[in-house]
Write a protein that holds these residues in place. Structure first.
Motif, PDB file in Angstrom:
ATOM      1  N   ILE A 126      83.765 132.497 106.109  1.00 56.39           N
ATOM      2  CA  ILE A 126      83.048 133.623 106.708  1.00 56.39           C
ATOM      3  C   ILE A 126      81.671 133.689 106.052  1.00 56.39           C
ATOM      4  O   ILE A 126      81.548 133.743 104.830  1.00 56.39           O
ATOM      5  CB  ILE A 126      83.816 134.942 106.521  1.00 56.39           C
ATOM      6  CG1 ILE A 126      85.084 134.933 107.391  1.00 56.39           C
ATOM      7  CG2 ILE A 126      82.936 136.138 106.887  1.00 56.39           C
ATOM      8  CD1 ILE A 126      85.937 136.181 107.251  1.00 56.39           C
ATOM      9  N   TYR A 141      89.863 137.078 108.018  1.00 57.89           N
ATOM     10  CA  TYR A 141      89.574 136.792 109.423  1.00 57.89           C
ATOM     11  C   TYR A 141      89.866 138.028 110.267  1.00 57.89           C
ATOM     12  O   TYR A 141      89.133 138.346 111.213  1.00 57.89           O
ATOM     13  CB  TYR A 141      90.419 135.614 109.914  1.00 57.89           C
ATOM     14  CG  TYR A 141      90.148 134.318 109.190  1.00 57.89           C
ATOM     15  CD1 TYR A 141      88.932 133.658 109.331  1.00 57.89           C
ATOM     16  CD2 TYR A 141      91.118 133.750 108.360  1.00 57.89           C
ATOM     17  CE1 TYR A 141      88.683 132.465 108.664  1.00 57.89           C
ATOM     18  CE2 TYR A 141      90.880 132.567 107.689  1.00 57.89           C
ATOM     19  CZ  TYR A 141      89.664 131.926 107.837  1.00 57.89           C
ATOM     20  OH  TYR A 141      89.421 130.751 107.172  1.00 57.89           O
ATOM     21  N   LEU A 166      91.757 127.979 114.845  1.00 56.97           N
ATOM     22  CA  LEU A 166      91.816 129.180 114.010  1.00 56.97           C
ATOM     23  C   LEU A 166      92.736 130.222 114.637  1.00 56.97           C
ATOM     24  O   LEU A 166      93.572 130.827 113.944  1.00 56.97           O
ATOM     25  CB  LEU A 166      90.415 129.755 113.820  1.00 56.97           C
ATOM     26  CG  LEU A 166      90.334 131.089 113.065  1.00 56.97           C
ATOM     27  CD1 LEU A 166      90.929 130.963 111.666  1.00 56.97           C
ATOM     28  CD2 LEU A 166      88.900 131.587 113.002  1.00 56.97           C
ATOM     29  N   VAL A 214      81.841 132.805 111.562  1.00 56.24           N
ATOM     30  CA  VAL A 214      82.757 131.864 110.912  1.00 56.24           C
ATOM     31  C   VAL A 214      82.196 130.461 111.101  1.00 56.24           C
ATOM     32  O   VAL A 214      81.679 130.124 112.168  1.00 56.24           O
ATOM     33  CB  VAL A 214      84.178 131.962 111.516  1.00 56.24           C
ATOM     34  CG1 VAL A 214      85.113 130.945 110.870  1.00 56.24           C
ATOM     35  CG2 VAL A 214      84.729 133.367 111.345  1.00 56.24           C
ATOM     36  N   THR A 250      92.598 130.703 102.795  1.00 58.08           N
ATOM     37  CA  THR A 250      91.612 130.326 103.806  1.00 58.08           C
ATOM     38  C   THR A 250      92.130 129.221 104.725  1.00 58.08           C
ATOM     39  O   THR A 250      92.726 128.246 104.269  1.00 58.08           O
ATOM     40  CB  THR A 250      90.316 129.855 103.115  1.00 58.08           C
ATOM     41  OG1 THR A 250      89.782 130.944 102.364  1.00 58.08           O
ATOM     42  CG2 THR A 250      89.286 129.368 104.119  1.00 58.08           C
TER      43      THR A 250
END
Length: 338
Positions: A126, A141, A166, A214, A250
């Motif tokens: 991010i 997220y 994602l 992102v 992550t």
């Protein structure tokens, strides 16, 4: 005498033809377009004597090409980026299983399937504008869907393969309903219509067009090392967050590949895949394209990656993430994430 000389020359040419015909080769279809990979291929040939014939293209194009070529495909190995592309190729039955103790020992289980292996990883960071937001505003997220970020989010398209993977990871962790709620929240927070690639998102955040986005880590690392002063100055305006450090970690994506099931040179294909897992090749991935090695024991010698610092990576199996890709696409479509 002349006849004897002639027969001798013909015999020599015949022998030479046999040698040339037997020259070991590997036909590589690659969706990786990084200049640093040239050293990988040259070193492999130098070590093994196996010459690499390479065809480059976009992942979807290469997958379609192998499918259309069928049993006549000359491809021995397919390399591509993103677990989604590897999963698609696998779903179409393009890969043959490679039973390799070397690969199974060096590549962690969550970074491989029965038919393909990851050789490098990249994180979905991010990126935020330090003038507009603080790190605690965008620590996960999920936080990108928070209404307080309305008008501040920039993004690539919903159909972009990075976004798709994602969202598939969010489905794997949070469930389909929560992932769709997230997608609708992000759409409501968009500063502009989704467009461009990850580098475009980074620059938009740096210039204040939006507050947060992102991006794959290696795009940021490229700008950090840019020869252009203006690009390095843009980076100074940015804050970086490793998302979800307090829980799962992550999201990680990969570059990887496998042996094509119709390979005419399976021994060379396996040698090449095993070479990509070697310490030497793993260091090239890190140094040459700002990616982390898939082999955890390999040390990173990359100033930009070291500057970004260490982080907790999500260890969810990428195979389980890939299973959620069809749901992820439907979620993004329903949410109006164009």
């Amino acid at each position: 005498m002349k006849r004897n000389i002639l027969w001798g020359l013909l015999a020599t040419l015949a022998g030479l033809g046999h040698v040339l015909a037997a020259e070991p080769v590997l036909n590589l279809y690659s969706a990786r377009h990084y200049q640093a990979d040239e050293a990988l291929y040259e070193n492999f040939t130098r070590k093994t004597g196996i010459r690499i014939n390479r065809i480059e293209g976009k992942a979807q194009e290469l997958i379609e090409r192998i499918r259309n070529e069928g049993s006549n495909s000359p491809a021995d190995v397919l390399l591509t980026a993103d677990a989604a592309s590897l999963a698609v190729a696998d779903a179409w039955g393009l890969f043959a299983p490679v039973r390799s103790p070397v690969l199974e020992d060096r590549i962690p289980a969550h970074l491989r399937s029965a038919n393909w292996y990851a050789f490098s990883t990249r994180a979905r960071l991010i990126i935020y504008n330090k003038r507009l937001l603080k790190a605690e505003d965008v620590s996960t997220y999920e936080s990108l869907a928070d209404p307080k970020l309305k008008g501040l989010v920039c993004s690539t398209s919903g159909g972009h393969i990075y976004n798709l993977t994602l969202v598939a990871s969010l489905v794997a962790h949070d469930g389909e309903a929560r992932a769709e709620e997230w997608a609708r929240g992000v759409v409501a927070n968009l500063a502009r219509s989704p467009r461009g690639g990850d580098t475009d998102q980074i620059k938009s955040v740096a210039t204040g067009e939006c507050g947060v986005a992102v991006s794959n880590s290696y795009y940021l690392a490229r700008l950090m090392a840019s020869e252009k002063v203006e690009e390095r100055n843009l980076v100074k305006r940015l804050g970086v967050v490793w998302p979800n450090q307090a829980d799962r970690g992550t999201h990680i994506n990969v570059s990887g590949g496998g042996m094509v099931k119709t390979s005419k040179h399976p021994e060379a294909a396996q040698k090449f895949l095993e070479y990509l897992a070697s310490d030497e090749a793993q260091r090239y991935f890190a140094k040459g394209n700002n990616e982390w090695p898939a082999v955890p024991s390999v040390q990173v010698d990359n100033e930009e990656l070291q500057a970004l610092g260490s982080f907790k990576a999500d260890s969810v199996s990428l195979v389980s993430v890939a299973r959620q890709l069809p749901k992820a696409q439907k979620i993004l479509d329903r949410a109006g994430y164009r």
